[in-house]
Design a protein around this motif. Structure first.
Motif, PDB file in Angstrom:
ATOM      1  N   GLN A 119     125.167  92.835 -28.621  1.00 43.19           N
ATOM      2  CA  GLN A 119     125.473  93.691 -27.274  1.00 43.19           C
ATOM      3  C   GLN A 119     124.508  93.416 -26.069  1.00 43.19           C
ATOM      4  O   GLN A 119     124.775  93.616 -25.132  1.00 43.19           O
ATOM      5  CB  GLN A 119     125.414  95.007 -27.564  1.00 43.19           C
ATOM      6  CG  GLN A 119     124.123  95.862 -27.779  1.00 43.19           C
ATOM      7  CD  GLN A 119     123.469  95.736 -29.145  1.00 43.19           C
ATOM      8  OE1 GLN A 119     124.280  95.359 -30.096  1.00 43.19           O
ATOM      9  NE2 GLN A 119     122.639  96.757 -29.473  1.00 43.19           N
ATOM     10  N   TYR A 126     125.484  97.993 -31.192  1.00 49.09           N
ATOM     11  CA  TYR A 126     125.854  99.290 -30.823  1.00 49.09           C
ATOM     12  C   TYR A 126     126.382  99.244 -29.203  1.00 49.09           C
ATOM     13  O   TYR A 126     126.049  99.356 -28.130  1.00 49.09           O
ATOM     14  CB  TYR A 126     124.618 100.010 -30.435  1.00 49.09           C
ATOM     15  CG  TYR A 126     123.866 100.595 -31.852  1.00 49.09           C
ATOM     16  CD1 TYR A 126     124.291 101.654 -32.422  1.00 49.09           C
ATOM     17  CD2 TYR A 126     122.993  99.685 -32.324  1.00 49.09           C
ATOM     18  CE1 TYR A 126     123.748 102.040 -33.731  1.00 49.09           C
ATOM     19  CE2 TYR A 126     122.304 100.264 -33.581  1.00 49.09           C
ATOM     20  CZ  TYR A 126     122.742 101.127 -34.144  1.00 49.09           C
ATOM     21  OH  TYR A 126     122.204 101.521 -35.403  1.00 49.09           O
ATOM     22  N   GLU A 184     128.099  99.833 -25.627  1.00 45.47           N
ATOM     23  CA  GLU A 184     127.984 101.053 -24.692  1.00 45.47           C
ATOM     24  C   GLU A 184     129.399 101.678 -24.420  1.00 45.47           C
ATOM     25  O   GLU A 184     129.450 102.870 -24.260  1.00 45.47           O
ATOM     26  CB  GLU A 184     127.540 100.295 -23.421  1.00 45.47           C
ATOM     27  CG  GLU A 184     125.947 100.209 -23.262  1.00 45.47           C
ATOM     28  CD  GLU A 184     125.481  99.513 -21.955  1.00 45.47           C
ATOM     29  OE1 GLU A 184     126.142  99.831 -20.941  1.00 45.47           O
ATOM     30  OE2 GLU A 184     124.497  98.969 -21.885  1.00 45.47           O
ATOM     31  N   ASN A 185     130.676 100.873 -24.385  1.00 48.33           N
ATOM     32  CA  ASN A 185     131.780 101.569 -24.046  1.00 48.33           C
ATOM     33  C   ASN A 185     132.769 100.531 -24.866  1.00 48.33           C
ATOM     34  O   ASN A 185     132.649  99.566 -25.357  1.00 48.33           O
ATOM     35  CB  ASN A 185     132.028 101.604 -22.504  1.00 48.33           C
ATOM     36  CG  ASN A 185     131.644 100.426 -21.794  1.00 48.33           C
ATOM     37  OD1 ASN A 185     131.985  99.274 -22.312  1.00 48.33           O
ATOM     38  ND2 ASN A 185     130.962 100.513 -20.726  1.00 48.33           N
ATOM     39  N   SER A 186     133.981 100.917 -24.516  1.00 54.69           N
ATOM     40  CA  SER A 186     135.268 100.332 -25.331  1.00 54.69           C
ATOM     41  C   SER A 186     135.299  98.920 -24.653  1.00 54.69           C
ATOM     42  O   SER A 186     135.720  97.985 -25.445  1.00 54.69           O
ATOM     43  CB  SER A 186     136.609 100.878 -25.229  1.00 54.69           C
ATOM     44  OG  SER A 186     136.897 101.341 -24.063  1.00 54.69           O
ATOM     45  N   GLU A 187     135.265  98.841 -23.004  1.00 53.69           N
ATOM     46  CA  GLU A 187     135.116  97.482 -22.687  1.00 53.69           C
ATOM     47  C   GLU A 187     134.153  96.477 -22.986  1.00 53.69           C
ATOM     48  O   GLU A 187     134.766  95.231 -23.391  1.00 53.69           O
ATOM     49  CB  GLU A 187     135.128  97.760 -21.034  1.00 53.69           C
ATOM     50  CG  GLU A 187     136.214  98.317 -20.386  1.00 53.69           C
ATOM     51  CD  GLU A 187     136.174  99.646 -20.362  1.00 53.69           C
ATOM     52  OE1 GLU A 187     135.095 100.417 -20.703  1.00 53.69           O
ATOM     53  OE2 GLU A 187     136.934 100.461 -20.030  1.00 53.69           O
ATOM     54  N   GLN A 188     133.120  97.285 -23.569  1.00 54.54           N
ATOM     55  CA  GLN A 188     132.027  95.999 -23.954  1.00 54.54           C
ATOM     56  C   GLN A 188     132.579  95.506 -25.545  1.00 54.54           C
ATOM     57  O   GLN A 188     132.482  94.320 -25.521  1.00 54.54           O
ATOM     58  CB  GLN A 188     130.738  96.811 -24.020  1.00 54.54           C
ATOM     59  CG  GLN A 188     129.360  95.643 -24.104  1.00 54.54           C
ATOM     60  CD  GLN A 188     128.255  96.440 -24.156  1.00 54.54           C
ATOM     61  OE1 GLN A 188     127.614  97.091 -25.154  1.00 54.54           O
ATOM     62  NE2 GLN A 188     127.624  96.611 -22.964  1.00 54.54           N
ATOM     63  N   ARG A 214     143.274 105.773 -22.196  1.00 57.29           N
ATOM     64  CA  ARG A 214     141.918 106.627 -22.651  1.00 57.29           C
ATOM     65  C   ARG A 214     141.020 105.662 -23.022  1.00 57.29           C
ATOM     66  O   ARG A 214     139.689 105.864 -22.952  1.00 57.29           O
ATOM     67  CB  ARG A 214     142.282 107.571 -23.536  1.00 57.29           C
ATOM     68  CG  ARG A 214     142.883 108.596 -23.145  1.00 57.29           C
ATOM     69  CD  ARG A 214     143.245 109.724 -24.526  1.00 57.29           C
ATOM     70  NE  ARG A 214     144.153 110.763 -23.708  1.00 57.29           N
ATOM     71  CZ  ARG A 214     145.503 111.008 -24.125  1.00 57.29           C
ATOM     72  NH1 ARG A 214     145.777 109.884 -24.763  1.00 57.29           N
ATOM     73  NH2 ARG A 214     146.071 111.695 -23.692  1.00 57.29           N
ATOM     74  N   ARG A 215     141.350 104.703 -23.891  1.00 55.13           N
ATOM     75  CA  ARG A 215     140.254 103.896 -24.464  1.00 55.13           C
ATOM     76  C   ARG A 215     139.730 102.829 -23.410  1.00 55.13           C
ATOM     77  O   ARG A 215     138.475 102.505 -23.568  1.00 55.13           O
ATOM     78  CB  ARG A 215     140.929 102.736 -25.839  1.00 55.13           C
ATOM     79  CG  ARG A 215     141.164 103.401 -26.900  1.00 55.13           C
ATOM     80  CD  ARG A 215     141.443 102.302 -27.841  1.00 55.13           C
ATOM     81  NE  ARG A 215     142.348 101.685 -27.750  1.00 55.13           N
ATOM     82  CZ  ARG A 215     143.872 101.653 -28.040  1.00 55.13           C
ATOM     83  NH1 ARG A 215     144.171 102.566 -28.682  1.00 55.13           N
ATOM     84  NH2 ARG A 215     144.773 100.727 -27.715  1.00 55.13           N
ATOM     85  N   GLN A 216     140.254 102.688 -22.437  1.00 55.68           N
ATOM     86  CA  GLN A 216     139.747 101.938 -21.314  1.00 55.68           C
ATOM     87  C   GLN A 216     138.908 103.000 -20.255  1.00 55.68           C
ATOM     88  O   GLN A 216     138.317 102.228 -19.430  1.00 55.68           O
ATOM     89  CB  GLN A 216     140.983 101.468 -20.283  1.00 55.68           C
ATOM     90  CG  GLN A 216     141.711 100.223 -21.015  1.00 55.68           C
ATOM     91  CD  GLN A 216     142.978  99.755 -20.109  1.00 55.68           C
ATOM     92  OE1 GLN A 216     143.598 100.723 -19.148  1.00 55.68           O
ATOM     93  NE2 GLN A 216     143.589  98.851 -20.477  1.00 55.68           N
ATOM     94  N   GLY A 217     138.904 104.047 -20.702  1.00 54.70           N
ATOM     95  CA  GLY A 217     137.867 104.846 -20.171  1.00 54.70           C
ATOM     96  C   GLY A 217     138.650 105.466 -18.691  1.00 54.70           C
ATOM     97  O   GLY A 217     137.849 106.052 -17.850  1.00 54.70           O
ATOM     98  N   LYS A 218     139.899 105.519 -18.666  1.00 60.60           N
ATOM     99  CA  LYS A 218     140.568 106.226 -17.595  1.00 60.60           C
ATOM    100  C   LYS A 218     141.001 107.380 -17.690  1.00 60.60           C
ATOM    101  O   LYS A 218     141.123 107.982 -18.653  1.00 60.60           O
ATOM    102  CB  LYS A 218     141.846 105.070 -17.082  1.00 60.60           C
ATOM    103  CG  LYS A 218     141.509 103.794 -16.698  1.00 60.60           C
ATOM    104  CD  LYS A 218     142.527 102.881 -16.309  1.00 60.60           C
ATOM    105  CE  LYS A 218     142.180 101.643 -15.950  1.00 60.60           C
ATOM    106  NZ  LYS A 218     143.048 100.716 -16.064  1.00 60.60           N
TER     107      LYS A 218
END
Length: 195
Positions: free
Chosen positions: A40, A78, A80-84, A174-178
């Motif tokens: 990561q 680990y 940080e978010n789904s995009e990573q 939602r998975r994209q954080g929107k």
């Protein structure tokens, strides 16, 4: 780091390299690879010249060539978010690997661990994740519900503009954080014309 190893008189050869610039080993050298919490960090751009997608692709493509055919790599990370997470897996697949993510204890906040299990050559089955015993027991038994079976088109996708299609689209966003409105019994219903 290598100075400490030399100071402690560690046996074997030592190598200090930036994995974002590739792995300096001959093709087919290794039968496997294990990484704990390292991949990561390639998503960070510490210098202006660093491009995370390029560094990830360089790492995965050189790792792919350094591994023998039929071998595997397990990389614990680990994100940080789904995009990573999507970026890392996309670059691994682009480099030629097969496989996917295994998440141990997916319902736990502290014990959740992500493993990227990659295969060189023919893909094998992914290992079973820990902490998912309850879910597996439910899958083995038949479920009887009053829900109707939803229609799917020839390719296996939900019919466009159907309730399932809308729910899948909302879940993807939602998975994209929107920000997405919650699902209700009215989701996907037709709006009837007024008098």
């Amino acid at each position: 780091l290598t100075d400490v190893a030399v100071e402690r008189e560690v046996e074997g050869d030592l190598l200090l390299a930036d994995m974002g610039q590739g792995i300096p080993f001959r093709p087919g050298t290794f039968d496997g690879c294990i990484s704990i919490s390292a991949v990561q960090w390639l998503c960070n751009a510490d210098k202006k010249s660093h491009s995370p997608p390029k560094r990830l692709y360089r790492f995965f493509s050189t790792l792919y060539s350094a591994l023998a055919r039929g071998s595997r790599a397990v990389l614990q990370l680990y994100p940080e978010n789904s995009e990573q997470l999507e970026l890392i897996t996309a670059q691994a697949m682009r480099a030629g690997f097969t496989g996917g993510m295994v998440v141990d204890y997916p319902n736990s906040a502290k014990a959740k661990k992500f493993f990227l299990c990659l295969f060189v050559g023919a893909s094998s089955t992914l290992p079973k994740a820990l902490g998912t015993e309850c879910a597996d027991e439910e899958l083995q038994q038949a479920k009887f519900t009053n829900e109707r079976t939803r229609f799917r088109n020839v390719k296996g996708k939900s019919v466009k503009k159907s309730r399932d299609w809308i729910l899948e689209k909302k879940e993807r966003r939602r998975r994209q954080g929107k920000e997405v409105r919650g699902d209700t019994k009215y989701t996907g219903r037709k709006r009837r014309p007024h008098f």
